[in-house]
Design a protein around this motif. Sequence first.
Motif, PDB file in Angstrom:
ATOM      1  N   THR A 155       0.833  -1.207   0.000  1.00 47.59           N
ATOM      2  CA  THR A 155       0.000   0.000   0.000  1.00 47.59           C
ATOM      3  C   THR A 155       0.862   1.249   0.000  1.00 47.59           C
ATOM      4  O   THR A 155       0.598   2.219  -0.718  1.00 47.59           O
ATOM      5  CB  THR A 155      -0.935  -0.005   1.212  1.00 47.59           C
ATOM      6  OG1 THR A 155      -1.693  -1.222   1.236  1.00 47.59           O
ATOM      7  CG2 THR A 155      -1.891   1.168   1.170  1.00 47.59           C
ATOM      8  N   THR A 169     -10.601  10.251 -13.044  1.00 41.38           N
ATOM      9  CA  THR A 169     -11.083   9.344 -11.996  1.00 41.38           C
ATOM     10  C   THR A 169     -12.548   8.982 -12.224  1.00 41.38           C
ATOM     11  O   THR A 169     -13.219   8.537 -11.296  1.00 41.38           O
ATOM     12  CB  THR A 169     -10.906   9.986 -10.602  1.00 41.38           C
ATOM     13  OG1 THR A 169     -11.567  11.260 -10.570  1.00 41.38           O
ATOM     14  CG2 THR A 169      -9.431  10.180 -10.284  1.00 41.38           C
ATOM     15  N   THR A 211     -15.663   9.158  -9.357  1.00 36.22           N
ATOM     16  CA  THR A 211     -15.395   8.470  -8.088  1.00 36.22           C
ATOM     17  C   THR A 211     -14.449   9.234  -7.177  1.00 36.22           C
ATOM     18  O   THR A 211     -14.437   8.997  -5.970  1.00 36.22           O
ATOM     19  CB  THR A 211     -14.807   7.080  -8.365  1.00 36.22           C
ATOM     20  OG1 THR A 211     -13.616   7.217  -9.156  1.00 36.22           O
ATOM     21  CG2 THR A 211     -15.815   6.218  -9.112  1.00 36.22           C
ATOM     22  N   LEU A 214     -12.181   7.699  -4.127  1.00 39.69           N
ATOM     23  CA  LEU A 214     -12.450   6.266  -4.106  1.00 39.69           C
ATOM     24  C   LEU A 214     -11.705   5.543  -5.227  1.00 39.69           C
ATOM     25  O   LEU A 214     -11.344   4.372  -5.082  1.00 39.69           O
ATOM     26  CB  LEU A 214     -13.954   6.008  -4.224  1.00 39.69           C
ATOM     27  CG  LEU A 214     -14.813   6.484  -3.056  1.00 39.69           C
ATOM     28  CD1 LEU A 214     -16.276   6.169  -3.313  1.00 39.69           C
ATOM     29  CD2 LEU A 214     -14.359   5.828  -1.754  1.00 39.69           C
ATOM     30  N   TYR A 215     -11.465   6.237  -6.333  1.00 38.89           N
ATOM     31  CA  TYR A 215     -10.684   5.644  -7.430  1.00 38.89           C
ATOM     32  C   TYR A 215      -9.261   5.388  -6.979  1.00 38.89           C
ATOM     33  O   TYR A 215      -8.676   4.345  -7.284  1.00 38.89           O
ATOM     34  CB  TYR A 215     -10.725   6.584  -8.633  1.00 38.89           C
ATOM     35  CG  TYR A 215     -10.068   6.027  -9.870  1.00 38.89           C
ATOM     36  CD1 TYR A 215     -10.787   5.223 -10.750  1.00 38.89           C
ATOM     37  CD2 TYR A 215      -8.739   6.309 -10.166  1.00 38.89           C
ATOM     38  CE1 TYR A 215     -10.196   4.709 -11.890  1.00 38.89           C
ATOM     39  CE2 TYR A 215      -8.139   5.801 -11.309  1.00 38.89           C
ATOM     40  CZ  TYR A 215      -8.867   5.003 -12.161  1.00 38.89           C
ATOM     41  OH  TYR A 215      -8.277   4.490 -13.288  1.00 38.89           O
ATOM     42  N   TYR A 218      -9.219   2.414  -4.732  1.00 35.16           N
ATOM     43  CA  TYR A 218      -9.332   1.179  -5.518  1.00 35.16           C
ATOM     44  C   TYR A 218      -7.992   0.806  -6.144  1.00 35.16           C
ATOM     45  O   TYR A 218      -7.595  -0.373  -6.128  1.00 35.16           O
ATOM     46  CB  TYR A 218     -10.396   1.350  -6.594  1.00 35.16           C
ATOM     47  CG  TYR A 218     -10.309   0.336  -7.702  1.00 35.16           C
ATOM     48  CD1 TYR A 218     -10.731  -0.976  -7.514  1.00 35.16           C
ATOM     49  CD2 TYR A 218      -9.778   0.685  -8.955  1.00 35.16           C
ATOM     50  CE1 TYR A 218     -10.640  -1.912  -8.527  1.00 35.16           C
ATOM     51  CE2 TYR A 218      -9.689  -0.241  -9.963  1.00 35.16           C
ATOM     52  CZ  TYR A 218     -10.123  -1.537  -9.756  1.00 35.16           C
ATOM     53  OH  TYR A 218     -10.016  -2.448 -10.753  1.00 35.16           O
ATOM     54  N   MET A 221      -5.705  -0.642  -3.521  1.00 30.50           N
ATOM     55  CA  MET A 221      -6.100  -2.018  -3.189  1.00 30.50           C
ATOM     56  C   MET A 221      -5.741  -2.977  -4.315  1.00 30.50           C
ATOM     57  O   MET A 221      -5.370  -4.130  -4.066  1.00 30.50           O
ATOM     58  CB  MET A 221      -7.601  -2.065  -2.904  1.00 30.50           C
ATOM     59  CG  MET A 221      -8.022  -1.268  -1.676  1.00 30.50           C
ATOM     60  SD  MET A 221      -9.812  -1.181  -1.477  1.00 30.50           S
ATOM     61  CE  MET A 221     -10.220  -2.901  -1.276  1.00 30.50           C
ATOM     62  N   LEU A 222      -5.817  -2.511  -5.567  1.00 27.12           N
ATOM     63  CA  LEU A 222      -5.450  -3.366  -6.700  1.00 27.12           C
ATOM     64  C   LEU A 222      -3.963  -3.694  -6.676  1.00 27.12           C
ATOM     65  O   LEU A 222      -3.566  -4.824  -6.990  1.00 27.12           O
ATOM     66  CB  LEU A 222      -5.815  -2.658  -8.011  1.00 27.12           C
ATOM     67  CG  LEU A 222      -5.536  -3.436  -9.296  1.00 27.12           C
ATOM     68  CD1 LEU A 222      -6.390  -4.699  -9.353  1.00 27.12           C
ATOM     69  CD2 LEU A 222      -5.822  -2.558 -10.517  1.00 27.12           C
TER      70      LEU A 222
END
Length: 244
Positions: A155, A169, A211, A214-215, A218, A221-222
């Motif tokens: 992260t 985004t 987004t 939040l993009y 994401y 997290m990807l």
Amino acid sequence: WIQYFSTTTFRSRRDAERQLQSIIEEAQGVEFPPPPPVSSQLLAYLIVAIFGFFVTNSLIPNISQYTLRKGISGRDLGKRGTPLADKQIPEALGIVTGTVFLVCLIFCLVGYTASNPAKLLDVNAALLSICFMLFLGFTDDVLDWPWRYKLILPTVSSLPLLCSYSGSTSVVIPVPLRSLLWHKGSFTWLGDLANFLVIIDANSDGAVVETGILYMLYMSMLAVFCTNAINIYAGINGFEAGGR
């Protein structure tokens, strides 16, 4: 508060784009040297790739002796019941391929950024993330990090890429799902609920969703998923190229 940060991120990104556009307009009078032909660039990259192959091929047998000497080794579980079952296999050799890859990439980027100076921030951010993940992979082979650290450190390594990202985004909602957010000229109850987290574009009839932050979440997290997914099947022979 998520919608606030999403809106703020969206507006700040718009302001940055306007500032970049003004800089481009001011620099239009400055003459830059034309970039080299694509064929020349591809030939240079091919030469660097061949050089990296031969350097990696010659370094792995030598570095493997050092890892075996320091006890950084293991056994091939796929060869149980054979004479090779107890043979020590050198580990942590991904540091060799990773280091050679970084050196070759730096040589390629020197020529690339010379003709594309606007991409310098992006490529430096990519190099920083790759260096951090290379360090994490080597220390994991040596120290055997617990899984909680393998979730946190990727992260952190994705932050340079996220900070340098200046693209859109917004996401496009698939056609079969648009009726869940927009129906007959107005938002559905699900669309009203989603508007607390994201910004649904009413002009596109719910087809485009901004987004915002939040993009970025994401994408972070990807990055964690991809690194750990590769690491999970690394023990299966042939699945992870260059890991050993």
